[in-house]
Design a protein around this motif. Structure first.
Motif, PDB file in Angstrom:
ATOM      1  N   LEU A 277      -3.667  -5.396  -0.072  1.00  0.00           N
ATOM      2  CA  LEU A 277      -3.493  -4.250  -0.968  1.00  0.00           C
ATOM      3  C   LEU A 277      -4.079  -2.994  -0.341  1.00  0.00           C
ATOM      4  O   LEU A 277      -3.456  -1.934  -0.346  1.00  0.00           O
ATOM      5  CB  LEU A 277      -4.157  -4.552  -2.310  1.00  0.00           C
ATOM      6  N   ILE A 278      -5.236  -3.123   0.257  1.00  0.00           N
ATOM      7  CA  ILE A 278      -5.909  -1.966   0.860  1.00  0.00           C
ATOM      8  C   ILE A 278      -5.136  -1.459   2.075  1.00  0.00           C
ATOM      9  O   ILE A 278      -4.874  -0.264   2.201  1.00  0.00           O
ATOM     10  CB  ILE A 278      -7.367  -2.328   1.242  1.00  0.00           C
ATOM     11  N   THR A 279      -4.743  -2.382   2.980  1.00  0.00           N
ATOM     12  CA  THR A 279      -4.042  -1.955   4.205  1.00  0.00           C
ATOM     13  C   THR A 279      -2.654  -1.412   3.917  1.00  0.00           C
ATOM     14  O   THR A 279      -2.146  -0.594   4.678  1.00  0.00           O
ATOM     15  CB  THR A 279      -3.944  -3.098   5.237  1.00  0.00           C
ATOM     16  N   SER A 280      -2.036  -1.870   2.830  1.00  0.00           N
ATOM     17  CA  SER A 280      -0.706  -1.352   2.502  1.00  0.00           C
ATOM     18  C   SER A 280      -0.787   0.063   1.943  1.00  0.00           C
ATOM     19  O   SER A 280       0.172   0.830   2.048  1.00  0.00           O
ATOM     20  CB  SER A 280      -0.004  -2.263   1.490  1.00  0.00           C
ATOM     21  N   GLY A 281      -1.912   0.399   1.324  1.00  0.00           N
ATOM     22  CA  GLY A 281      -2.067   1.716   0.717  1.00  0.00           C
ATOM     23  C   GLY A 281      -1.215   1.895  -0.526  1.00  0.00           C
ATOM     24  O   GLY A 281      -0.956   3.017  -0.950  1.00  0.00           O
TER      25      GLY A 281
ATOM     26  N   SER B 278      -0.048   0.686  -4.631  1.00  0.00           N
ATOM     27  CA  SER B 278      -0.556   0.139  -5.889  1.00  0.00           C
ATOM     28  C   SER B 278      -0.157  -1.337  -5.952  1.00  0.00           C
ATOM     29  O   SER B 278       0.769  -1.762  -5.251  1.00  0.00           O
ATOM     30  CB  SER B 278       0.044   0.895  -7.076  1.00  0.00           C
ATOM     31  N   PRO B 279      -0.823  -2.120  -6.793  1.00  0.00           N
ATOM     32  CA  PRO B 279      -0.426  -3.524  -6.924  1.00  0.00           C
ATOM     33  C   PRO B 279       1.051  -3.688  -7.294  1.00  0.00           C
ATOM     34  O   PRO B 279       1.740  -4.544  -6.748  1.00  0.00           O
ATOM     35  CB  PRO B 279      -1.334  -4.058  -8.029  1.00  0.00           C
ATOM     36  N   GLN B 280       1.539  -2.822  -8.171  1.00  0.00           N
ATOM     37  CA  GLN B 280       2.944  -2.917  -8.586  1.00  0.00           C
ATOM     38  C   GLN B 280       3.890  -2.610  -7.420  1.00  0.00           C
ATOM     39  O   GLN B 280       4.894  -3.296  -7.230  1.00  0.00           O
ATOM     40  CB  GLN B 280       3.239  -1.960  -9.754  1.00  0.00           C
ATOM     41  N   ALA B 281       3.579  -1.588  -6.636  1.00  0.00           N
ATOM     42  CA  ALA B 281       4.429  -1.211  -5.501  1.00  0.00           C
ATOM     43  C   ALA B 281       4.405  -2.286  -4.420  1.00  0.00           C
ATOM     44  O   ALA B 281       5.443  -2.615  -3.825  1.00  0.00           O
ATOM     45  CB  ALA B 281       3.989   0.131  -4.925  1.00  0.00           C
ATOM     46  N   LEU B 282       3.228  -2.874  -4.177  1.00  0.00           N
ATOM     47  CA  LEU B 282       3.123  -3.936  -3.186  1.00  0.00           C
ATOM     48  C   LEU B 282       3.912  -5.164  -3.621  1.00  0.00           C
ATOM     49  O   LEU B 282       4.640  -5.761  -2.831  1.00  0.00           O
ATOM     50  CB  LEU B 282       1.664  -4.308  -2.934  1.00  0.00           C
ATOM     51  N   GLU B 283       3.801  -5.525  -4.892  1.00  0.00           N
ATOM     52  CA  GLU B 283       4.533  -6.688  -5.405  1.00  0.00           C
ATOM     53  C   GLU B 283       6.038  -6.448  -5.363  1.00  0.00           C
ATOM     54  O   GLU B 283       6.814  -7.360  -5.053  1.00  0.00           O
ATOM     55  CB  GLU B 283       4.042  -7.038  -6.799  1.00  0.00           C
ATOM     56  N   LYS B 284       6.458  -5.216  -5.615  1.00  0.00           N
ATOM     57  CA  LYS B 284       7.880  -4.887  -5.511  1.00  0.00           C
ATOM     58  C   LYS B 284       8.350  -5.028  -4.056  1.00  0.00           C
ATOM     59  O   LYS B 284       9.423  -5.559  -3.791  1.00  0.00           O
ATOM     60  CB  LYS B 284       8.126  -3.461  -6.014  1.00  0.00           C
ATOM     61  N   GLU B 285       7.526  -4.559  -3.109  1.00  0.00           N
ATOM     62  CA  GLU B 285       7.880  -4.680  -1.696  1.00  0.00           C
ATOM     63  C   GLU B 285       7.935  -6.145  -1.259  1.00  0.00           C
ATOM     64  O   GLU B 285       8.851  -6.553  -0.534  1.00  0.00           O
ATOM     65  CB  GLU B 285       6.876  -3.919  -0.835  1.00  0.00           C
ATOM     66  N   LEU B 286       6.980  -6.943  -1.699  1.00  0.00           N
ATOM     67  CA  LEU B 286       6.966  -8.362  -1.340  1.00  0.00           C
ATOM     68  C   LEU B 286       8.187  -9.090  -1.918  1.00  0.00           C
ATOM     69  O   LEU B 286       8.779  -9.941  -1.254  1.00  0.00           O
ATOM     70  CB  LEU B 286       5.665  -9.022  -1.812  1.00  0.00           C
ATOM     71  N   THR B 287       8.571  -8.738  -3.121  1.00  0.00           N
ATOM     72  CA  THR B 287       9.768  -9.322  -3.727  1.00  0.00           C
ATOM     73  C   THR B 287      11.009  -8.926  -2.934  1.00  0.00           C
ATOM     74  O   THR B 287      11.881  -9.760  -2.668  1.00  0.00           O
ATOM     75  CB  THR B 287       9.904  -8.864  -5.200  1.00  0.00           C
ATOM     76  N   PHE B 288      11.080  -7.669  -2.534  1.00  0.00           N
ATOM     77  CA  PHE B 288      12.201  -7.204  -1.712  1.00  0.00           C
ATOM     78  C   PHE B 288      12.259  -7.958  -0.386  1.00  0.00           C
ATOM     79  O   PHE B 288      13.316  -8.416   0.041  1.00  0.00           O
ATOM     80  CB  PHE B 288      12.084  -5.694  -1.465  1.00  0.00           C
ATOM     81  N   LEU B 289      11.117  -8.094   0.277  1.00  0.00           N
ATOM     82  CA  LEU B 289      11.085  -8.780   1.567  1.00  0.00           C
ATOM     83  C   LEU B 289      11.479 -10.247   1.432  1.00  0.00           C
ATOM     84  O   LEU B 289      12.159 -10.796   2.308  1.00  0.00           O
ATOM     85  CB  LEU B 289       9.702  -8.644   2.208  1.00  0.00           C
ATOM     86  N   LEU B 290      11.114 -10.879   0.331  1.00  0.00           N
ATOM     87  CA  LEU B 290      11.542 -12.257   0.086  1.00  0.00           C
ATOM     88  C   LEU B 290      13.052 -12.317  -0.122  1.00  0.00           C
ATOM     89  O   LEU B 290      13.729 -13.192   0.427  1.00  0.00           O
ATOM     90  CB  LEU B 290      10.805 -12.832  -1.123  1.00  0.00           C
ATOM     91  N   ALA B 291      13.593 -11.360  -0.860  1.00  0.00           N
ATOM     92  CA  ALA B 291      15.047 -11.304  -1.071  1.00  0.00           C
ATOM     93  C   ALA B 291      15.776 -11.114   0.250  1.00  0.00           C
ATOM     94  O   ALA B 291      16.805 -11.748   0.504  1.00  0.00           O
ATOM     95  CB  ALA B 291      15.391 -10.179  -2.047  1.00  0.00           C
ATOM     96  N   VAL B 292      15.254 -10.252   1.113  1.00  0.00           N
ATOM     97  CA  VAL B 292      15.854 -10.013   2.425  1.00  0.00           C
ATOM     98  C   VAL B 292      15.876 -11.298   3.243  1.00  0.00           C
ATOM     99  O   VAL B 292      16.894 -11.666   3.830  1.00  0.00           O
ATOM    100  CB  VAL B 292      15.104  -8.894   3.190  1.00  0.00           C
ATOM    101  N   LYS B 293      14.760 -11.992   3.275  1.00  0.00           N
ATOM    102  CA  LYS B 293      14.686 -13.218   4.072  1.00  0.00           C
ATOM    103  C   LYS B 293      15.624 -14.292   3.521  1.00  0.00           C
ATOM    104  O   LYS B 293      16.297 -14.986   4.286  1.00  0.00           O
ATOM    105  CB  LYS B 293      13.242 -13.731   4.121  1.00  0.00           C
ATOM    106  N   LEU B 294      15.680 -14.424   2.222  1.00  0.00           N
ATOM    107  CA  LEU B 294      16.592 -15.404   1.626  1.00  0.00           C
ATOM    108  C   LEU B 294      18.050 -15.026   1.889  1.00  0.00           C
ATOM    109  O   LEU B 294      18.896 -15.902   2.078  1.00  0.00           O
ATOM    110  CB  LEU B 294      16.313 -15.543   0.128  1.00  0.00           C
ATOM    111  N   PHE B 295      18.338 -13.741   1.947  1.00  0.00           N
ATOM    112  CA  PHE B 295      19.683 -13.283   2.315  1.00  0.00           C
ATOM    113  C   PHE B 295      19.977 -13.636   3.771  1.00  0.00           C
ATOM    114  O   PHE B 295      21.042 -14.147   4.088  1.00  0.00           O
ATOM    115  CB  PHE B 295      19.810 -11.773   2.089  1.00  0.00           C
TER     116      PHE B 295
END
Length: 109
Positions: A13-17, A19-36
């Motif tokens: 969370l700290i290194t990403s700079g 918010s928790p919500q923005a980081l979780e949204k990015e992680l969800t996106f990255l998971l969707a990309v990998k599954l695609f």
């Protein structure tokens, strides 16, 4: 629908700079990309998984230099062979990213 709870360290969370919500949204996106990329999700399902429209998801894939068309060589050849005029305007070979030449279809002589 099932839910996945994934703990992550504060360091992330700290290194990403973000918010928790923005980081979780990015992680969800990255998971969707990998599954695609792994062909577990279609383009539409991957976009829906991370609450994006298809066009926005396609744009983000392009930004990451990930091909939007997720077909193997045989699927590409099959799609191109269905369009008869393609053989008149397209070369019978393409060069893949690594320099490998791929024969798409028989060129009419």
């Amino acid at each position: 629908m099932h839910t996945l709870s994934l703990p992550y360290p504060d360091d992330l969370l700290i290194t990403s700079g973000k918010s928790p919500q923005a980081l979780e949204k990015e992680l969800t996106f990255l998971l969707a990309v990998k599954l695609f990329e792994l062909r577990r999700f279609s383009l539409g399902k991957a976009a829906a998984f991370c609450n994006m429209g298809k066009l926005q998801f396609m744009f983000e894939l392009g930004r990451l230099e990930i091909p939007v068309i997720n077909l193997d060589d045989d699927q590409i050849a099959d799609e191109l062979s269905r369009v008869g005029w393609a053989t008149l305007f397209c070369p019978p070979f393409i060069t893949a990213k690594g320099g490998q030449t791929i024969k798409l279809f028989a060129h009419p002589t």
